[in-house]
Design a protein around this motif. Structure first.
Motif, PDB file in Angstrom:
ATOM      1  N   LYS A  64       0.842  -1.196   0.000  1.00 38.15           N
ATOM      2  CA  LYS A  64       0.000   0.000   0.000  1.00 38.15           C
ATOM      3  C   LYS A  64       0.877   1.245   0.000  1.00 38.15           C
ATOM      4  O   LYS A  64       1.866   1.319   0.727  1.00 38.15           O
ATOM      5  N   THR A  65       0.482   2.226  -0.804  1.00 36.71           N
ATOM      6  CA  THR A  65       1.263   3.452  -0.932  1.00 36.71           C
ATOM      7  C   THR A  65       0.634   4.552  -0.100  1.00 36.71           C
ATOM      8  O   THR A  65      -0.557   4.831  -0.226  1.00 36.71           O
ATOM      9  N   ILE A  66       1.446   5.190   0.747  1.00 36.67           N
ATOM     10  CA  ILE A  66       0.956   6.309   1.558  1.00 36.67           C
ATOM     11  C   ILE A  66       1.792   7.533   1.201  1.00 36.67           C
ATOM     12  O   ILE A  66       3.017   7.478   1.142  1.00 36.67           O
ATOM     13  N   LEU A  67       1.083   8.649   0.942  1.00 38.81           N
ATOM     14  CA  LEU A  67       1.715   9.859   0.412  1.00 38.81           C
ATOM     15  C   LEU A  67       1.464  11.064   1.308  1.00 38.81           C
ATOM     16  O   LEU A  67       0.471  11.091   2.032  1.00 38.81           O
ATOM     17  N   VAL A  71       0.474  13.081   6.377  1.00 40.69           N
ATOM     18  CA  VAL A  71      -0.430  11.924   6.288  1.00 40.69           C
ATOM     19  C   VAL A  71       0.336  10.647   6.636  1.00 40.69           C
ATOM     20  O   VAL A  71      -0.175   9.770   7.348  1.00 40.69           O
ATOM     21  N   GLU A  74       0.787  10.301  10.424  1.00 40.57           N
ATOM     22  CA  GLU A  74      -0.437   9.818  11.086  1.00 40.57           C
ATOM     23  C   GLU A  74      -0.630   8.320  10.813  1.00 40.57           C
ATOM     24  O   GLU A  74      -1.037   7.560  11.697  1.00 40.57           O
ATOM     25  N   TYR A  75      -0.341   7.917   9.575  1.00 49.16           N
ATOM     26  CA  TYR A  75      -0.454   6.500   9.216  1.00 49.16           C
ATOM     27  C   TYR A  75       0.463   5.652  10.097  1.00 49.16           C
ATOM     28  O   TYR A  75       0.061   4.619  10.639  1.00 49.16           O
ATOM     29  N   GLU A  78      -0.881   5.142  13.461  1.00 48.05           N
ATOM     30  CA  GLU A  78      -2.080   4.297  13.519  1.00 48.05           C
ATOM     31  C   GLU A  78      -1.771   2.838  13.185  1.00 48.05           C
ATOM     32  O   GLU A  78      -2.346   1.924  13.772  1.00 48.05           O
ATOM     33  N   PRO A  90      -7.900  14.690  22.093  1.00 49.93           N
ATOM     34  CA  PRO A  90      -8.297  15.310  20.824  1.00 49.93           C
ATOM     35  C   PRO A  90      -7.817  16.758  20.668  1.00 49.93           C
ATOM     36  O   PRO A  90      -7.406  17.160  19.571  1.00 49.93           O
ATOM     37  N   ARG A  93      -4.080  16.813  19.996  1.00 55.43           N
ATOM     38  CA  ARG A  93      -3.877  16.351  18.613  1.00 55.43           C
ATOM     39  C   ARG A  93      -4.179  17.470  17.626  1.00 55.43           C
ATOM     40  O   ARG A  93      -3.455  17.674  16.650  1.00 55.43           O
TER      41      ARG A  93
END
Lengths: 222, 222
Positions: A64-67, A71, A74-75, A78, A90, A93
Motif C-alpha cells: 500500500k502506498t501512503i503519500l 499523512v 499519522e499512518y 495508527e 483530541p 492532537r
C-alpha cells in the motif's frame, strides 16, 4: 507478521519532509528499506507511486502506498500504535496538526521564498519570525511540543526549522532567532539535539548547506 | 455532561470550509451555536480566536479553540466518536486525508484562480479536471468515498466541488465534468444530494453564485 512486513521509504536525504518520516520510523523501531531518489532524475517507481505530486516521501507498507509527509506520520502512528507520537487527547492532537500545517505551508514557503527573492526577503523573514514566535509560546514549560517525550510536532518542526531553514546559509536571516528572544525554542532545539534518533536524521551540515544553495540558485534562475 | 457542553462555530454561510464542519456536526447530532461572520468585517472574537489566519471556520468546544477545517473535522471525529466519519483502517484514513489535502490545496486554488485570471484559465481548468479524475477513480463501486455511508472525504469534496466550484457561474469551465466522462463522480453527487444533512448545508444557488461573482471581482481588482 514482523518477518513478512514490507516497509519501504522513497526519500531524498536533504528533504525535511523525508527526515521527519525517518525519525518516526526510528522512534517506533520499524525496520525499513530506504530508497534514495534524485531531485532532478526521479525514478520510474516514484513517478508510478506518486503520479499526482511526483514527490518524496513515499511510504510503501505491504503493497500500500501512503503519500504526503503529515499523512504518512499519522499512518505510522495508527498502523504501529506503540510509542505513540500523537497525544491521545483530541485537543492536543488538533494543536499538533494545526502547527504542523502552519510549518509546512507558511514557514517553509516564507523561508524558502525569502532566500530566492531579494525584494520580498525582509517581509518574509519577519513573517517567519512571527510564526516561530507562536511555536515559542507553545513550548513554555515543556521539554518537547507534546510534553515530556519527542513526537509528531517535534519531528515536523525539527526537520523543517532548526535542522533545515535555520542552518544559516547566506542571507536566510534566521540568525535573529536568538536565545535572548526565543529562549524556549532554543532550549527545545537543544533537547532535540540530545535525542539519538533525531541525531541520526540530521543531514551533515556543510553538505546540507551546499545542497540548499543549489536549490536557491535553481529557484532564482527559474 | 451534554447539558454543560459549549459548542460554537464561527462561519461564513458561503464558505465550503465552514459547510463541511456543519455537515459533520449534524451527522453526529451535536447541537451547536452558529455565529455568522462577515467576510469584510470580521468580529473581534474571530480575530482573537484565530490571530494567525483570521479565518473561519473556528470551532470552540468547552473553551478550547480548534482551527483549520480539516483539523476540526478530525477533532469532531475524535471528541465525539459515535457515527464515525473516518474509517478505522489506517490506509483508508490515509487516502481520505491525502485527497482532502489535494482538494483544499490544488482543486480550490485551481478553481478559484481560473476564474480570476483569464491568461491562466485554460491550463487551470484542465488541471482541475485531471485532479477530479482521480476522485472519479476513487468512487468506482462505492456510494460514497468511505463506502456505504457519508463521511469525511464526502464532506470535504462535496462542500468544495459540486456545491461550490462546480455550481457553474460564468466562465468557470467545469461544465465539462459531464456524466459521460465522470459517471462515478456524477453518481456520487446525486447520492450526496439525497442526504438530508447535506441538503441542509448547501447554500441557496442564486445567492451563492452572486457571492462567488463578488469574490471573483475582488480578486480581479486586487
Amino acid at each position: 507478521m514482523a518477518e513478512k512486513e514490507e516497509v519501504k521509504l522513497l526519500g531524498i536525504w536533504a528533504s525535511p519532509f523525508n527526515r521527519r518520516i525517518e525519525m518516526a520510523l526510528k522512534l517506533k523501531g520499524i525496520p525499513y528499506d530506504y530508497v534514495e531518489e534524485k531531485l532532478l532524475d526521479k525514478s520510474p517507481l516514484l513517478l508510478e507511486l506518486n503520479p499526482i505530486h511526483k514527490k518524496v516521501p513515499v511510504l510503501v507498507h505491504n503493497g500500500k502506498t501512503i503519500l504526503e509527509s503529515l499523512v504518512i506520520l499519522e499512518y505510522i502512528d495508527e498502523a504501529w500504535p506503540h510509542n505513540p507520537i500523537l497525544s491521545q487527547d483530541p485537543y492536543e492532537r488538533s494543536k499538533a496538526r494545526f502547527f504542523a500545517k502552519l510549518i509546512d505551508e507558511q514557514i517553509f514557503d516564507a523561508g524558502f521564498v525569502s532566500m530566492a527573492r531579494a525584494d520580498e526577503k525582509e517581509a518574509l523573514v519577519e513573517k517567519t519570525r512571527e510564526l516561530i514566535m507562536h511555536l515559542e509560546k507553545e513550548l513554555v514549560g515543556k521539554d518537547f511540543f507534546g510534553g515530556k517525550s519527542v513526537g509528531f510536532l517535534d519531528f515536523v518542526a525539527g526537520s523543517m526549522i532548526p535542522f533545515c531553514l535555520e542552518r544559516g546559509w547566506e542571507g536566510m536571516g534566521l540568525e535573529v532567532i536568538t536565545e535572548e528572544k526565543f529562549p524556549e525554542f532554543k532550549r527545545w532545539v537543544k533537547n532535540m539535539e540530545k535525542i539519538e534518533i533525531v541525531k541520526e536524521c540530521i543531514p551533515p551540515r556543510e553538505k546540507h548547506i551546499e545542497h540548499m544553495n543549489f536549490m536557491v540558485q535553481r529557484v532564482r534562475s527559474a
